[in-house]
Design a protein around this motif. Sequence first.
Motif, PDB file in Angstrom:
ATOM      1  N   VAL A   1      45.292  32.874  36.625  1.00 10.32           N
ATOM      2  CA  VAL A   1      44.261  32.813  35.585  1.00 10.32           C
ATOM      3  C   VAL A   1      43.069  33.688  35.963  1.00 10.32           C
ATOM      4  CG1 VAL A   1      42.648  31.279  34.410  1.00 10.32           C
ATOM      5  CG2 VAL A   1      44.980  30.507  34.872  1.00 10.32           C
ATOM      6  N   THR A   2      42.664  33.659  37.223  1.00 11.14           N
ATOM      7  CA  THR A   2      41.446  34.376  37.609  1.00 11.14           C
ATOM      8  C   THR A   2      41.635  35.887  37.677  1.00 11.14           C
ATOM      9  OG1 THR A   2      41.965  34.018  39.940  1.00 11.14           O
ATOM     10  CG2 THR A   2      40.476  32.455  38.878  1.00 11.14           C
ATOM     11  N   PHE A   3      42.829  36.370  38.029  1.00  8.57           N
ATOM     12  CA  PHE A   3      43.013  37.816  38.116  1.00  8.57           C
ATOM     13  C   PHE A   3      42.837  38.494  36.756  1.00  8.57           C
ATOM     14  CE2 PHE A   3      45.721  41.596  37.946  1.00  8.57           C
ATOM     15  CZ  PHE A   3      45.046  42.379  38.859  1.00  8.57           C
ATOM     16  N   PRO A   4      43.466  38.039  35.693  1.00 12.05           N
ATOM     17  CA  PRO A   4      43.231  38.700  34.399  1.00 12.05           C
ATOM     18  C   PRO A   4      41.781  38.586  33.934  1.00 12.05           C
ATOM     19  CG  PRO A   4      45.205  37.373  34.276  1.00 12.05           C
ATOM     20  CD  PRO A   4      44.554  37.064  35.576  1.00 12.05           C
ATOM     21  N   VAL A   5      41.144  37.457  34.206  1.00 11.41           N
ATOM     22  CA  VAL A   5      39.740  37.301  33.815  1.00 11.41           C
ATOM     23  C   VAL A   5      38.871  38.286  34.602  1.00 11.41           C
ATOM     24  CG1 VAL A   5      37.780  35.719  33.848  1.00 11.41           C
ATOM     25  CG2 VAL A   5      40.016  34.915  33.077  1.00 11.41           C
ATOM     26  N   ALA A   6      39.091  38.395  35.896  1.00 14.19           N
ATOM     27  CA  ALA A   6      38.319  39.327  36.716  1.00 14.19           C
ATOM     28  C   ALA A   6      38.590  40.769  36.306  1.00 14.19           C
ATOM     29  CB  ALA A   6      38.668  39.124  38.194  1.00 14.19           C
ATOM     30  N   PHE A   7      39.819  41.080  35.939  1.00 17.50           N
ATOM     31  CA  PHE A   7      40.162  42.429  35.493  1.00 17.50           C
ATOM     32  C   PHE A   7      39.420  42.782  34.208  1.00 17.50           C
ATOM     33  CE2 PHE A   7      42.870  45.493  33.301  1.00 17.50           C
ATOM     34  CZ  PHE A   7      43.014  46.452  34.282  1.00 17.50           C
ATOM     35  N   VAL A   8      39.385  41.859  33.258  1.00 19.35           N
ATOM     36  CA  VAL A   8      38.696  42.107  31.985  1.00 19.35           C
ATOM     37  C   VAL A   8      37.191  42.244  32.215  1.00 19.35           C
ATOM     38  CG1 VAL A   8      38.110  41.059  29.763  1.00 19.35           C
ATOM     39  CG2 VAL A   8      40.476  41.056  30.566  1.00 19.35           C
ATOM     40  N   VAL A   9      36.624  41.369  33.030  1.00 17.35           N
ATOM     41  CA  VAL A   9      35.185  41.447  33.308  1.00 17.35           C
ATOM     42  C   VAL A   9      34.853  42.771  34.007  1.00 17.35           C
ATOM     43  CG1 VAL A   9      33.326  40.436  34.692  1.00 17.35           C
ATOM     44  CG2 VAL A   9      34.813  38.967  33.335  1.00 17.35           C
ATOM     45  N   GLY A  10      35.665  43.195  34.942  1.00 13.72           N
ATOM     46  CA  GLY A  10      35.432  44.462  35.638  1.00 13.72           C
ATOM     47  C   GLY A  10      35.546  45.652  34.705  1.00 13.72           C
ATOM     48  N   ALA A  11      36.549  45.658  33.824  1.00 15.87           N
ATOM     49  CA  ALA A  11      36.722  46.768  32.886  1.00 15.87           C
ATOM     50  C   ALA A  11      35.561  46.843  31.911  1.00 15.87           C
ATOM     51  CB  ALA A  11      38.047  46.610  32.138  1.00 15.87           C
ATOM     52  N   VAL A  12      35.122  45.691  31.417  1.00 17.19           N
ATOM     53  CA  VAL A  12      33.985  45.678  30.488  1.00 17.19           C
ATOM     54  C   VAL A  12      32.735  46.169  31.204  1.00 17.19           C
ATOM     55  CG1 VAL A  12      32.459  44.154  29.175  1.00 17.19           C
ATOM     56  CG2 VAL A  12      34.933  43.929  28.950  1.00 17.19           C
ATOM     57  N   GLY A  13      32.498  45.732  32.423  1.00 20.70           N
ATOM     58  CA  GLY A  13      31.331  46.170  33.186  1.00 20.70           C
ATOM     59  C   GLY A  13      31.367  47.662  33.479  1.00 20.70           C
ATOM     60  N   TYR A  14      32.535  48.186  33.823  1.00 22.75           N
ATOM     61  CA  TYR A  14      32.677  49.607  34.098  1.00 22.75           C
ATOM     62  C   TYR A  14      32.345  50.430  32.863  1.00 22.75           C
ATOM     63  CZ  TYR A  14      34.946  54.078  34.999  1.00 22.75           C
ATOM     64  OH  TYR A  14      35.219  55.398  35.133  1.00 22.75           O
ATOM     65  N   HIS A  15      32.896  50.075  31.721  1.00 22.77           N
ATOM     66  CA  HIS A  15      32.647  50.832  30.493  1.00 22.77           C
ATOM     67  C   HIS A  15      31.214  50.653  30.002  1.00 22.77           C
ATOM     68  CE1 HIS A  15      36.641  52.407  30.033  1.00 22.77           C
ATOM     69  NE2 HIS A  15      37.143  51.203  30.254  1.00 22.77           N
ATOM     70  N   LEU A  16      30.652  49.490  30.204  1.00 24.01           N
ATOM     71  CA  LEU A  16      29.258  49.272  29.820  1.00 24.01           C
ATOM     72  C   LEU A  16      28.318  50.128  30.681  1.00 24.01           C
ATOM     73  CD1 LEU A  16      27.341  47.624  28.022  1.00 24.01           C
ATOM     74  CD2 LEU A  16      27.263  45.923  29.835  1.00 24.01           C
ATOM     75  N   GLU A  17      28.590  50.193  31.977  1.00 21.03           N
ATOM     76  CA  GLU A  17      27.772  51.030  32.850  1.00 21.03           C
ATOM     77  C   GLU A  17      27.924  52.502  32.490  1.00 21.03           C
ATOM     78  OE1 GLU A  17      27.227  52.006  37.608  1.00 21.03           O
ATOM     79  OE2 GLU A  17      28.511  50.355  36.961  1.00 21.03           O
ATOM     80  N   TRP A  18      29.131  52.944  32.193  1.00 18.50           N
ATOM     81  CA  TRP A  18      29.364  54.329  31.787  1.00 18.50           C
ATOM     82  C   TRP A  18      28.626  54.632  30.483  1.00 18.50           C
ATOM     83  CZ3 TRP A  18      31.708  56.588  27.528  1.00 18.50           C
ATOM     84  CH2 TRP A  18      31.963  57.939  27.635  1.00 18.50           C
ATOM     85  N   PHE A  19      28.606  53.677  29.564  1.00 16.31           N
ATOM     86  CA  PHE A  19      27.917  53.874  28.292  1.00 16.31           C
ATOM     87  C   PHE A  19      26.405  53.966  28.491  1.00 16.31           C
ATOM     88  CE2 PHE A  19      25.844  52.059  24.506  1.00 16.31           C
ATOM     89  CZ  PHE A  19      26.258  52.990  23.566  1.00 16.31           C
ATOM     90  N   ILE A  20      25.856  53.153  29.397  1.00 17.13           N
ATOM     91  CA  ILE A  20      24.412  53.157  29.635  1.00 17.13           C
ATOM     92  C   ILE A  20      23.991  54.432  30.366  1.00 17.13           C
ATOM     93  CG2 ILE A  20      22.559  52.008  30.917  1.00 17.13           C
ATOM     94  CD1 ILE A  20      23.951  49.364  30.268  1.00 17.13           C
TER      95      ILE A  20
END
Length: 91
Positions: free
Chosen positions: A16-35
Motif C-alpha cells: 500500500v505504501t509504495f504506490p502512495v509514495a510513488f504518486v506523492v513523489g511524482a506529483v512533487g517532482y512535477h510541481l517543483e518542475w512547474f514552479i
Amino acid sequence: MWPVLWTAMRTYAPYVTFPVAFVVGAVGYHLEWFIRGTPAPPQEEKGILELREDRKLEELVGRDSTQVTSLKDRLEFTPRAALERNRPVKS
C-alpha cells in the motif's frame, strides 16, 4: 476484529505504501518542475588541463621560442648540498 485488521495492515503495508509514495513523489517532482520552470542548459566548462594549456599558450605568445636558458644557468636552482662537488667554481 481489531487485531485481525492491524495484522492485515502490517502484512500488506509495503504493497500500500509504495504506490502512495510513488504518486506523492511524482506529483512533487512535477510541481517543483512547474514552479521552477525549465532549467537552463548547462554551461560548457573547461577542465583544469584545458585552462592550464590556454594559460601556457598565452604566456608563449610574446616570447621568442629560440631564446632559452642554458643548463649551466639552471644548475643555480638545485640545492647546494646535492651538487656541491660537481659544480664549477665561479670566479
